[in-house]
Design an enzyme around this catalytic site. Structure first.
Site, PDB file in Angstrom:
ATOM      1  N   GLY A   1      14.149  10.232 -30.545  1.00 59.55           N
ATOM      2  CA  GLY A   1      15.598  10.070 -30.419  1.00 59.55           C
ATOM      3  C   GLY A   1      16.271  11.431 -30.342  1.00 59.55           C
TER       4      GLY A   1
ATOM      5  CB  THR B   1      15.699   4.786 -36.755  1.00 63.73           C
ATOM      6  OG1 THR B   1      15.928   4.168 -38.037  1.00 63.73           O
ATOM      7  CG2 THR B   1      14.265   5.275 -36.701  1.00 63.73           C
TER       8      THR B   1
ATOM      9  CB  VAL C   1      29.619  10.801 -44.605  1.00 59.72           C
ATOM     10  CG1 VAL C   1      31.139  10.864 -44.421  1.00 59.72           C
ATOM     11  CG2 VAL C   1      29.214   9.447 -45.179  1.00 59.72           C
TER      12      VAL C   1
ATOM     13  CB  ALA D   1      27.248  15.575 -38.416  1.00 65.32           C
TER      14      ALA D   1
ATOM     15  CG  ASP E   1      29.581   4.832 -37.279  1.00 72.88           C
ATOM     16  OD1 ASP E   1      28.403   4.791 -37.640  1.00 72.88           O
ATOM     17  OD2 ASP E   1      30.212   5.899 -37.083  1.00 72.88           O
TER      18      ASP E   1
ATOM     19  CE  LYS F   1      29.927   8.250 -39.554  1.00 66.80           C
ATOM     20  NZ  LYS F   1      30.488   8.783 -38.321  1.00 66.80           N
TER      21      LYS F   1
HETATM   22  N1  NAP Z   1      23.765  11.679 -32.701  1.00 64.02           N
HETATM   23  C1  NAP Z   1      24.642  12.119 -33.608  1.00 64.02           C
HETATM   24  O1  NAP Z   1      25.521  12.969 -33.331  1.00 64.02           O
HETATM   25  C2  NAP Z   1      24.573  11.613 -35.028  1.00 64.02           C
HETATM   26  C3  NAP Z   1      25.482  12.111 -35.988  1.00 64.02           C
HETATM   27  C4  NAP Z   1      25.393  11.673 -37.319  1.00 64.02           C
HETATM   28  C5  NAP Z   1      24.436  10.726 -37.647  1.00 64.02           C
HETATM   29  N2  NAP Z   1      23.614  10.218 -36.683  1.00 64.02           N
HETATM   30  C6  NAP Z   1      22.644   9.214 -37.079  1.00 64.02           C
HETATM   31  O2  NAP Z   1      21.332   9.705 -36.809  1.00 64.02           O
HETATM   32  C7  NAP Z   1      20.454   8.619 -36.508  1.00 64.02           C
HETATM   33  C8  NAP Z   1      19.759   8.907 -35.170  1.00 64.02           C
HETATM   34  O3  NAP Z   1      20.745   9.023 -34.161  1.00 64.02           O
HETATM   35  P1  NAP Z   1      20.347   9.400 -32.647  1.00 64.02           P
HETATM   36  O4  NAP Z   1      21.620   9.720 -31.954  1.00 64.02           O
HETATM   37  O5  NAP Z   1      19.221  10.374 -32.652  1.00 64.02           O
HETATM   38  O6  NAP Z   1      19.778   7.966 -32.143  1.00 64.02           O
HETATM   39  P2  NAP Z   1      18.838   7.682 -30.867  1.00 64.02           P
HETATM   40  O7  NAP Z   1      18.893   8.802 -29.894  1.00 64.02           O
HETATM   41  O8  NAP Z   1      19.199   6.297 -30.423  1.00 64.02           O
HETATM   42  O9  NAP Z   1      17.351   7.656 -31.474  1.00 64.02           O
HETATM   43  C9  NAP Z   1      16.903   6.666 -32.323  1.00 64.02           C
HETATM   44  C10 NAP Z   1      15.428   6.824 -32.533  1.00 64.02           C
HETATM   45  O10 NAP Z   1      15.005   5.789 -33.446  1.00 64.02           O
HETATM   46  C11 NAP Z   1      13.891   5.099 -32.889  1.00 64.02           C
HETATM   47  N3  NAP Z   1      13.880   3.714 -33.392  1.00 64.02           N
HETATM   48  C12 NAP Z   1      14.831   2.773 -33.266  1.00 64.02           C
HETATM   49  N4  NAP Z   1      14.449   1.624 -33.871  1.00 64.02           N
HETATM   50  C13 NAP Z   1      13.228   1.871 -34.405  1.00 64.02           C
HETATM   51  C14 NAP Z   1      12.295   1.084 -35.128  1.00 64.02           C
HETATM   52  N5  NAP Z   1      12.549  -0.182 -35.471  1.00 64.02           N
HETATM   53  N6  NAP Z   1      11.116   1.658 -35.496  1.00 64.02           N
HETATM   54  C15 NAP Z   1      10.841   2.939 -35.164  1.00 64.02           C
HETATM   55  N7  NAP Z   1      11.685   3.734 -34.477  1.00 64.02           N
HETATM   56  C16 NAP Z   1      12.860   3.204 -34.092  1.00 64.02           C
HETATM   57  C17 NAP Z   1      14.104   5.174 -31.398  1.00 64.02           C
HETATM   58  O11 NAP Z   1      12.870   4.924 -30.761  1.00 64.02           O
HETATM   59  P3  NAP Z   1      12.744   4.887 -29.141  1.00 64.02           P
HETATM   60  O12 NAP Z   1      12.772   6.335 -28.723  1.00 64.02           O
HETATM   61  O13 NAP Z   1      11.426   4.221 -28.925  1.00 64.02           O
HETATM   62  O14 NAP Z   1      13.912   4.085 -28.641  1.00 64.02           O
HETATM   63  C18 NAP Z   1      14.578   6.630 -31.266  1.00 64.02           C
HETATM   64  O15 NAP Z   1      13.468   7.508 -31.295  1.00 64.02           O
HETATM   65  C19 NAP Z   1      21.329   7.360 -36.495  1.00 64.02           C
HETATM   66  O16 NAP Z   1      21.256   6.704 -37.726  1.00 64.02           O
HETATM   67  C20 NAP Z   1      22.744   7.917 -36.281  1.00 64.02           C
HETATM   68  O17 NAP Z   1      23.746   7.071 -36.805  1.00 64.02           O
HETATM   69  C21 NAP Z   1      23.647  10.645 -35.396  1.00 64.02           C
END
Ligand code: NAP
Length: 356
Positions: free
Chosen positions: A10, A84, A136, A138, A205, A209
């Protein structure tokens, strides 16, 4: 210390691997497992963080659940990083901690579940270090600030905050004069919103938070007790980009009114001892601390007994892949700092017995 990462392909997980691969990063961990939703890879002698994502891509078979069981069955200390947004992975959090496996995660789901489940997590985290600061804001010091106030005997009396980088960006563009449809399309295109932005517009979301922030402050609350007004109600009968058309004219009028009254729309999370908790669109005067946020910026205003009339204001980018991955890495370091002295204390009686 062995570390396994779920969500390794991800956005945040892959960036965490890049950070771990940098020679300047000195984390006392050894990557032993990686997984995504399709496959998992375990290598007890260690995986090179810089090659792990590629190796996972080439991997067929294995599962994140099996990787969790392997970690539970293995040596201590050990650490799982859940990158995830999966409820299925979050469901293992308490069991991992109770089995002595530490947890670091930006995934809100476990910590914003029922109060009972949260208490179970907190109880387990008393003996097994865990960190979830990136759930919350980041990389912003939001949960740590609340924790410090509480540790010093201070008590929060009110919170006002904008906590969604996605909705902040959307409202910024709409105030710039861009149509709702255009602003939403841009948010999807830049990866700020989900492909179907109805999920972001629901405000769920932000409610999660606020739940996590309140619990950090010692307030016992069920997520359902936080009143939630979605930013926009888009029916599910039509594609979102058609459904949004029905709202354009209303929004144009709202933005014109806001300009005339020198105010701005923000999607606000709010709580006070007297009025409880709400998440909703709000019109605030331009001079209000929340009104100055632009784009993905989050703003948090914390009123407390000790702070009196001068609240703490925390501001900065509240979303973004690099800053989230960096916050996760800082949490990994913090957990290691707690774990490694514990491990050496545990070893000590063994050494003493040998000497005797
Ligand atoms: N992006 C941001 O700016 C940000 C900021 C603060 C917090 N977050 C939090 O950080 C986390 C990750 O965000 P992201 O943006 O990196 O999400 P993302 O790009 O959608 O990546 C999610 C990852 O989780 C994997 N996944 C999903 N369901 C799964 C399962 N059941 N078993 C195993 N692996 C699974 C996905 O696998 P696949 O690759 O196979 O689909 C992917 O590798 C989330 O909780 C998000 O709320 C993100």
């Amino acid at each position: 210390m062995p570390l396994a990462l779920i969500g390794a392909s991800g956005r945040v997980g892959a960036d965490l691997l890049k950070l771990l691969a940098q020679p300047a990063i000195d984390a006392p961990v050894q990557l032993v497992g990686v997984a995504n939703s399709r496959a998992a890879l375990w290598q007890a002698e260690g995986l090179a963080p810089g090659l792990a994502a590629e190796r996972l891509r080439a991997q067929a078979g294995g599962s994140a659940e099996a990787l969790i069981e392997q970690l539970i069955a293995g040596e201590r200390p050990a650490l799982l990083v859940d990158c995830t947004a999966s409820a299925a992975i979050a469901a293992h959090s308490a069991r991992l901690l109770e089995a002595g496996v530490s947890l670091v995660t930006p995934n809100k789901i476990a910590f914003a579940g029922t109060q009972r489940d949260y208490q179970r997590l907190r109880q387990a985290a008393l003996t097994t270090p865990a960190a979830w600061s990136a759930t919350v804001g980041a990389g912003l010091p939001i949960l740590s600030t609340i924790r410090r106030l509480r540790a010093a005997g201070d008590r929060l009396t009110a919170i006002e905050a904008t906590l969604s980088g996605t909705l902040g960006s959307l409202l910024t563009r709409v105030h710039d004069g861009v149509s709702l449809r255009q602003a939403l399309t841009e948010a999807v295109h830049h990866g700020l919103a989900e492909p179907d932005p109805r999920i972001d517009l629901s405000g769920q979301d932000v409610r999660r938070k606020l739940t996590i922030m309140l619990r950090e402050a010692g307030v016992e609350i069920e997520p359902g007790a936080i009143a939630l007004d979605p930013l926009l109600h888009l029916g599910s009968e039509q594609p979102w980009d058609e459904a949004v058309g029905a709202h354009e004219r209303d929004w144009l009028g709202l933005i014109q009114d806001a300009r005339r009254s020198q105010s701005r729309f923000v999607y606000r999370a709010r709580w006070s001892l007297a009025d409880g908790a709400h998440v909703a669109l709000a019109l605030v005067p331009d001079a209000h601390p929340l009104a100055g946020a632009r784009g993905t910026e989050n703003r948090v205003v914390l009123h407390s007994e000790y702070q009196g009339d001068t609240p703490i204001v925390i501001a900065g980018a509240g979303a973004g892949v690099r800053i989230t991955a960096a916050a996760v890495l800082a949490d990994v370091q913090a957990v290691c700092e707690q774990l490694l002295p514990l491990a050496s204390v545990r070893e000590q009686p063994v050494r003493l017995r040998r000497i005797a």
